[in-house]
Design a protein around this motif. Structure first.
Motif, short mmCIF file in Angstrom:
data_model
loop_
_atom_site.label_atom_id
_atom_site.label_comp_id
_atom_site.label_asym_id
_atom_site.label_seq_id
_atom_site.Cartn_x
_atom_site.Cartn_y
_atom_site.Cartn_z
N ALA A 111 -9.42 12.83 -14.10
CA ALA A 111 -8.85 12.22 -15.31
C ALA A 111 -7.88 11.11 -14.92
CB ALA A 111 -8.13 13.29 -16.14
N GLU A 112 -7.98 9.98 -15.60
CA GLU A 112 -7.12 8.86 -15.31
C GLU A 112 -5.75 9.05 -15.96
OE1 GLU A 112 -8.92 5.17 -16.30
OE2 GLU A 112 -10.76 5.56 -15.18
N LEU A 113 -4.77 8.37 -15.37
CA LEU A 113 -3.41 8.48 -15.91
C LEU A 113 -3.30 7.88 -17.31
CD1 LEU A 113 -1.12 7.72 -12.84
CD2 LEU A 113 -1.02 9.72 -14.30
N GLY A 152 -2.83 2.55 -16.36
CA GLY A 152 -3.03 3.77 -15.59
C GLY A 152 -2.63 3.65 -14.14
N THR A 153 -1.88 2.58 -13.79
CA THR A 153 -1.46 2.36 -12.41
C THR A 153 -0.17 3.13 -12.12
OG1 THR A 153 -2.44 0.18 -12.35
CG2 THR A 153 -0.73 0.61 -10.75
N LEU A 154 -0.14 3.78 -10.97
CA LEU A 154 1.00 4.61 -10.59
C LEU A 154 2.09 3.76 -9.94
CD1 LEU A 154 1.84 7.68 -10.37
CD2 LEU A 154 1.00 7.56 -8.02
N VAL A 155 3.35 4.06 -10.25
CA VAL A 155 4.48 3.52 -9.50
C VAL A 155 4.60 4.39 -8.24
CG1 VAL A 155 6.96 3.06 -9.50
CG2 VAL A 155 5.63 2.68 -11.57
N HIS A 156 4.07 3.90 -7.13
CA HIS A 156 3.89 4.74 -5.95
C HIS A 156 5.06 4.68 -4.97
CE1 HIS A 156 2.34 0.73 -4.76
NE2 HIS A 156 2.84 1.03 -3.58
N PHE A 163 14.16 -1.59 -5.05
CA PHE A 163 13.00 -2.02 -5.83
C PHE A 163 12.06 -0.84 -6.03
CE2 PHE A 163 11.70 -2.44 -1.44
CZ PHE A 163 10.39 -2.02 -1.43
N PHE A 164 11.09 -1.03 -6.93
CA PHE A 164 9.95 -0.12 -7.02
C PHE A 164 8.67 -0.95 -6.96
CE2 PHE A 164 10.56 -1.00 -11.60
CZ PHE A 164 9.26 -1.31 -11.99
N ALA A 165 7.60 -0.34 -6.47
CA ALA A 165 6.32 -1.02 -6.28
C ALA A 165 5.23 -0.31 -7.05
CB ALA A 165 5.97 -1.09 -4.79
N ALA A 166 4.26 -1.08 -7.55
CA ALA A 166 3.12 -0.55 -8.29
C ALA A 166 1.92 -1.46 -8.03
CB ALA A 166 3.43 -0.47 -9.78
N GLY A 167 0.74 -0.97 -8.40
CA GLY A 167 -0.46 -1.77 -8.25
C GLY A 167 -1.16 -1.59 -6.92
N ARG A 168 -1.00 -0.43 -6.30
CA ARG A 168 -1.71 -0.19 -5.05
C ARG A 168 -3.20 -0.19 -5.30
NH1 ARG A 168 -0.73 4.87 -0.82
NH2 ARG A 168 -2.33 4.24 0.69
N GLN A 169 -3.92 -0.88 -4.42
CA GLN A 169 -5.35 -1.10 -4.64
C GLN A 169 -6.18 0.01 -4.02
OE1 GLN A 169 -8.48 -4.81 -3.92
NE2 GLN A 169 -6.26 -5.12 -3.89
N GLY A 170 -7.26 0.40 -4.71
CA GLY A 170 -8.14 1.44 -4.21
C GLY A 170 -9.15 1.86 -5.26
N PRO A 171 -10.12 2.69 -4.88
CA PRO A 171 -11.18 3.09 -5.82
C PRO A 171 -10.83 4.29 -6.70
CG PRO A 171 -11.69 3.92 -3.63
CD PRO A 171 -10.40 3.17 -3.51
N ARG A 173 -9.14 5.80 -9.48
CA ARG A 173 -8.36 5.59 -10.70
C ARG A 173 -7.59 6.84 -11.09
NH1 ARG A 173 -6.91 1.02 -12.60
NH2 ARG A 173 -6.97 1.85 -14.72
N ASP A 174 -8.09 8.01 -10.69
CA ASP A 174 -7.38 9.24 -11.02
C ASP A 174 -6.10 9.39 -10.21
OD1 ASP A 174 -8.98 9.44 -8.75
OD2 ASP A 174 -8.98 11.63 -8.84
N LYS A 175 -5.96 8.60 -9.13
CA LYS A 175 -4.73 8.59 -8.34
C LYS A 175 -3.84 7.39 -8.66
CE LYS A 175 -6.21 11.29 -4.35
NZ LYS A 175 -6.27 11.32 -2.87
N GLY A 176 -4.17 6.70 -9.72
CA GLY A 176 -3.34 5.58 -10.15
C GLY A 176 -3.53 4.31 -9.34
N GLU A 177 -4.69 4.16 -8.68
CA GLU A 177 -4.96 2.95 -7.91
C GLU A 177 -5.61 1.88 -8.79
OE1 GLU A 177 -5.59 5.06 -3.53
OE2 GLU A 177 -7.33 4.44 -4.72
#
Length: 324
Positions: A111-113, A152-156, A163-171, A173-177
């Motif tokens: 399930a996506e975020l 659905g992107t995670l603040v990882h 600072f905080f970072a988001a938008g980590r790339q990957g396949p 989507r259920d992990k917020g990539e």
């Protein structure tokens, strides 16, 4: 009283006293040009210093001229940021939320975020982008938001006080990539010195992650790779350690209270013993060390981007002048 001639006084006060006061016969009480050591003439000419008492005989016009010329040299040597065009050409919004059930065992597999059933909104943040200064970076970020790829992107990553970072790339989507949308342009600004002129000088600075990028190496080796990971400075002070490594391309226009609330979320901090073993594993080349290190500084709450998009602008505006 009129000032004496500048050329006459300057010659009598700057040239002759320098050479005559530095080199004279030790038995002579009245130095003369004939007693000057000719071997040291070149040294005298290379360093035309003015003796202290000769300053009193200089005309006021010469002193004013000398001081104004030195000030002009200092001004030209000082780097100017007036040439940096930080006109805000586009506005992007992002809604941030918390998903309390993300780690629950009954969460549906895959399930996506973005479909979190018990989402708790934190608020909306509006970013202003510097489209004139960084057109490629701005266009790619705007296209990614317009395509809802950040939804659905995670603040990882969250470094409190920085600072905080988001938008980590990957396949996953259920992990917020993030999966970048098609049509992004290859960003040549990532290797341009002009793209790194702006500094992370205030809270709410929007920056494209380069030095702090957490994308996997195998993903970066893809010929169709496009960097979409970003960071936002949270304050309270500047982040000079980010300067020269990441591309500043925007600023928070609205919702700084949301950025502050995200910055107060506690993060995972490994114990000193775990850090020691991780450093040792990385030293001997264990790949699991980097994977474990990726869990550090993660928020203990699941903060994610619940929605994003582009806002229409009636006209372009200037950013605060204190930003560069």
């Amino acid at each position: 009283m009129p000032f004496p001639s500048l050329s006459i006084r300057a010659a009598s006060s700057t040239v002759y006293p320098v050479c005559l006061s530095l080199h004279h016969h030790p038995n002579s009480h009245h130095p003369s040009p004939s007693s000057t050591n000719h071997d040291n003439t070149n040294e005298c000419m290379k360093s035309p210093k003015i003796v202290r008492r000769s300053l009193f005989s200089l005309p006021a016009s010469f002193l004013l001229l000398h001081s104004s010329s030195s000030l002009a040299i200092d001004e030209t040597a000082t780097p100017s940021t007036s040439a940096i065009d930080t006109t805000i050409t586009d506005r992007i919004f992002m809604d941030f939320s918390v998903c309390p059930s993300y780690f629950r065992s009954d969460r549906p597999l895959g399930a996506e975020l973005s479909s979190c059933p018990d989402s708790e909104p934190l608020g909306r943040v509006v970013f202003g982008l510097y489209g004139r200064l960084l057109p490629i970076t701005t266009a790619n970020f705007k296209r990614t938001c317009a395509a809802a790829a950040y939804r659905g992107t995670l603040v990882h990553k969250l470094l409190q006080g920085q600072f905080f970072a988001a938008g980590r790339q990957g396949p996953r989507r259920d992990k917020g990539e993030v999966q970048p949308p098609p049509g992004l342009v290859r960003n040549s600004e990532t290797v341009s010195p002009k793209a790194f002129k702006l500094r992370h000088a205030r809270p709410g600075t929007l920056s494209l992650c380069l030095g702090q990028n957490d994308d996997d190496d195998d993903i970066k080796l893809n010929p169709n790779y496009h960097n979409v990971e970003f960071l936002v400075t949270t304050g309270p002070g500047p982040c000079p350690e980010l300067d020269g490594q990441n591309i500043v391309f925007g600023i928070v226009l609205e919702g700084m209270d949301v950025i502050t609330s995200i910055a107060t979320i506690p993060t995972y901090k490994p114990a000193e013993r775990i850090r020691f073993f991780n450093d040792f594993a990385q030293l001997i080349g264990d790949e699991r060390a980097q994977t474990a290190r990726g869990m550090w500084d993660r928020p203990l709450k699941t903060v994610y981007i619940s929605d994003c998009g582009e806002l229409k602008m009636t006209k372009q505006s200037l950013s605060p002048p204190s930003l560069p």
